[in-house]
Structures are given as structure tokens and as C-alpha cells.
Write a protein that holds these residues in place. Structure first.
Motif, mmCIF file in Angstrom:
data_model
loop_
_atom_site.group_PDB
_atom_site.id
_atom_site.type_symbol
_atom_site.label_atom_id
_atom_site.label_comp_id
_atom_site.label_asym_id
_atom_site.label_seq_id
_atom_site.Cartn_x
_atom_site.Cartn_y
_atom_site.Cartn_z
ATOM 1 N N GLU A 1 0.656 -1.109 0.112
ATOM 2 C CA GLU A 1 -0.009 0.059 -0.082
ATOM 3 C C GLU A 1 0.920 1.234 -0.133
ATOM 4 N N VAL B 1 1.105 2.834 -6.405
ATOM 5 C CA VAL B 1 0.086 2.465 -5.686
ATOM 6 C C VAL B 1 -0.407 3.817 -5.238
ATOM 7 N N LYS B 2 0.255 4.604 -4.626
ATOM 8 C CA LYS B 2 -0.238 6.068 -3.759
ATOM 9 C C LYS B 2 -0.645 6.930 -4.821
ATOM 10 N N GLU C 1 -1.537 6.363 -8.065
ATOM 11 C CA GLU C 1 -2.678 5.843 -8.806
ATOM 12 C C GLU C 1 -4.053 6.062 -7.851
ATOM 13 N N LYS C 2 -4.040 6.003 -6.329
ATOM 14 C CA LYS C 2 -5.066 6.261 -5.690
ATOM 15 C C LYS C 2 -5.391 7.663 -5.553
ATOM 16 N N GLN C 3 -4.186 8.686 -5.590
ATOM 17 C CA GLN C 3 -4.377 9.972 -5.266
ATOM 18 C C GLN C 3 -5.123 10.636 -6.586
ATOM 19 N N ALA D 1 -7.464 6.809 -9.579
ATOM 20 C CA ALA D 1 -8.289 5.564 -9.101
ATOM 21 C C ALA D 1 -9.946 5.761 -9.664
#
Length: 393
Positions: free
Chosen positions: A202, A207-208, A210-212, A215
């Protein structure tokens, strides 16, 4: 070896598989108001005045599934609109989108940007959003479009920026490595990419990011595929961007998000650095800004074919004689609290509100005879894109 045909075929296959953008179809006009697709507002931004005619020809170059075409038709009721795209599948969606929204007939063509010369005549406004960076030869593409732009016409362009897409580039390469010989199988590429994101820790930077940033929209496979498994992409920086612009032979008019390109936004607490930057050229200043703020993922800007007649309204008498009209990109009117073209809330003074109420028939001078407001405040309203001015003939 010239691989252009193979690359173009791969791009066409991607968008036939995942038509983009995947905006839902609607039985009503598109929501909101993108002023960059409104000829009066775009012309006003670029030249400082209302356009002399509204019955223009517009080309949507690389229309995809027609989200931009739909806006261009609805926001420019007197214009004729032509839309071209490499993907027959995307064009079918575009035609259905415009039919369902109640848009009038557009001229849809299954055509590459490279072959724009096959279109009849010239266009006053060319919209090319998210396309040039997917061409094997963007310079050839922009030159083909420039040749179809009428004298005094405008071109609106959107291309990717490399600094804000660094993590995206890494994921693209990782997916390609894991796909191996299956690269070009786009559903498999989406599957592999989603498995990577689901498996990484995580706190992983990819990943960070993409989420920020992505996503929400990447829940749709069409968006994920366009971002991470595209077979052709060129990302620009300021230096390479202006190489593309210079090759077009057109005039760079300005970025359509000018607030981003103000150095004070980043270094306002250090006036001595602002003073040092005064010796930089315009392009050097842009380069400095993107180096200091690496979040930029794209460039959006206007080009023009000379002569593009501009008015800066520094002449008081010319401004007093001009006729102001309300801009269509002002939301919430009539009220002293309105949203501007970028959906930012503005609190109008009582004088500004009175001035705007009197627009559309009187000259600036006639309005100011009854409203306690100065010309600098009129210029401020103009800079916020709340009014369009027609100069005295």
C-alpha cells in the motif's frame, strides 16, 4: 524502418476494443460548460473581443466517442461541425451520443489526422484534445491540421506532460514486461495492470499515485487501458512542446489555464526570486514553473493562424466605446455570487453587479455614466472572462 502503419493499426485496435472516453450516453445536452469549446469564449480569451461571426466551421480532430463533439455542437449553435477519428468503433459511439443528446447533425468521418487534407475547405476552430501525443509522428499531424486552419482561425490542443506522468510511464513499462509476447492484447494488459496494483504494498509510490490521482476514473477499463496499455504515447516537456508548436508554423497564443503558469503561485513568498526570474524568456519561465511543480500531467493551449487580430483594451477611449455582453461561461447569474469559467466562486461588488446587469445593449461609457465604477474595474471583469467586448467599428 517506417512502422507508422503498424502503430496506427495498433492504436485503432485499442480504441475499437476500448472506445474512449467512456462517458455515459445521455438523452439531454452535455452537462456543464467548457469555455474552450465555445467559439465566442475561446475567441474572446485569445483576442480580447467577441468574434465577428458565429457561423463558422469547426473540426473536432480525433473526436473519439464524441464527448467533445457533443459540446462543440451544443455550445456553437450557428456553427457547422466536422468530426474525424481513426477508430470506427469510437465513431459509432460518437454518432449515437450526439443523436441521443439532441445535437444537430455533424459530419462524422472515419479519417486519420494525417489525412486531414481530404476534408473540404478550411476551419475557423480546430479542436485536438488528447490525440497528437498518440501519433507516431505528431509533427506531421499538427502540420496536417495547421494546413486546414483558416486565416485568423484558432486551434485548441491538449497533450501530455512528462513530469506529472512519470509514475504512469513506469507502470506502462512494467505491464509491457510482464505481458511479454502478449503485448498488444489490451484486455490482458488491463488484467495484468490491475493485478500489479492489487499486489503491490500500500505504501508503494505507484499505488499511492494511482489512488491519489486516477483511481476514480480508472475504475473503467476504457480509462485504465488508455492510460496504462496504450501502444503509442509521447510525453512532452516545455522544450519539446515548443518544438512541436514551432513546427506547426502557427502562433502560440497562450495556455488556456493561465493561472497555473504564474510564477507568483509558487514563489510569491520570495520577491527576490521573482525579480531574478524577470530576466528569463517566456519559455524559460514556463520551464522553471514546471520544474518547480512536477504535478502537471498535460498542456492545454491555443494556437492561431495569422493574422489573429488582438485588442488589449489599454486605450481608454476604445474601451469606453466598446459594447459589453455577458459571457456564456458565467454560472449562477443573476447574483452577486457567480462561478467563473473555471467554476471558481466570485463575489461581485454592487458596482460590478450593476455593470453586468446593464450589459448587452449599451457601450461601456454609457454604462459607467450610471454606475460608480472605473475602467480598471471593467478591465478586471474582462480578465475574469465575465464579458465579451465588441469594438466600435
Amino acid at each position: 524502418m517506417d512502422t507508422t502503419p503498424d502503430i496506427s493499426a495498433a492504436v485503432r485496435r485499442l480504441y475499437d476494443t476500448f472506445p474512449f472516453p467512456p462517458d455515459p450516453l445521455s438523452d439531454e445536452p452535455p452537462p456543464g460548460y467548457n469555455w474552450r469549446w465555445s467559439w465566442p469564449d475561446a475567441y474572446n480569451f485569445c483576442t480580447g473581443q467577441k468574434p465577428p461571426k458565429l457561423d463558422i466551421r469547426i473540426l473536432d480532430a480525433g473526436c473519439g466517442t464524441g464527448s467533445s463533439t457533443d459540446y462543440l455542437i451544443h455550445l456553437n449553435p450557428e456553427a457547422s461541425v466536422t468530426a474525424i477519428d481513426l477508430s470506427a468503433g469510437a465513431l459509432k459511439v460518437a454518432q449515437e451520443r450526439c443523436r441521443r443528446s439532441g445535437a444537430r447533425e455533424a459530419d462524422f468521418r472515419h479519417l486519420s489526422l494525417y489525412d486531414a487534407a481530404e476534408l473540404e475547405g478550411e476551419f475557423d476552430l480546430i479542436n485536438c484534445v488528447g490525440v497528437l501525443h498518440h501519433l507516431p509522428d505528431p509533427i506531421r499531424g499538427i502540420q496536417a491540421l495547421a494546413a486546414k486552419l483558416a486565416a485568423g482561425g484558432l486551434m485548441h490542443i491538449f497533450v501530455y506532460a512528462e513530469l506529472g506522468r512519470w509514475e504512469i510511464q513506469l507502470m506502462q513499462k512494467a505491464i509491457a514486461l510482464l505481458q511479454g509476447p502478449q503485448k498488444g492484447d489490451y484486455p490482458d494488459g488491463v488484467k495484468v495492470g490491475r493485478q500489479i496494483f492489487a499486489s503491490l504494498p500500500e505504501n508503494n509510490r505507484l499505488v499511492k499515485y494511482e489512488k491519489q490521482r486516477w483511481a476514480g476514473e480508472n475504475q473503467r477499463d476504457e480509462c485504465f487501458a488508455d492510460m496504462y496499455v496504450h501502444p503509442q504515447e509521447i510525453d512532452y516537456n516545455i522544450e519539446t512542446l515548443f518544438e512541436l508548436i514551432d513546427a506547426s508554423g502557427l502562433e502560440f497564443i497562450g495556455f488556456s489555464n493561465p493561472g497555473y503558469w504564474q510564477l507568483e503561485r509558487l514563489l510569491g513568498k520570495a520577491p527576490e526570486l521573482i525579480e531574478r526570474a524577470q530576466g528569463l524568456t517566456e519559455r524559460e519561465l514556463y520551464r522553471l514553473i514546471e520544474l518547480l511543480d512536477t504535478e502537471i500531467t498535460h498542456y492545454e493551449f491555443f494556437l492561431g493562424k495569422k493574422p489573429v487580430n488582438k485588442i488589449d483594451w489599454s486605450d481608454d477611449q476604445a474601451l469606453l466605446a466598446a459594447i459589453p455582453e455577458l459571457s456564456g461561461c458565467m454560472h449562477g447569474w443573476p447574483s452577486q455570487q457567480v462561478f467563473d469559467c473555471n467554476y471558481q466562486l466570485l463575489n461581485l461588488s454592487s458596482a460590478e453587479f450593476e455593470f453586468l446587469q446593464a450589459c448587452n445593449t449599451k457601450t461601456v461609457g454609457e454604462i459607467l455614466a450610471d454606475v460608480e465604477m472605473g475602467l480598471d474595474e471593467v478591465r478586471s471583469i474582462l480578465s475574469k472572462q465575465l464579458i465579451l467586448l465588441t469594438p466600435k467599428l
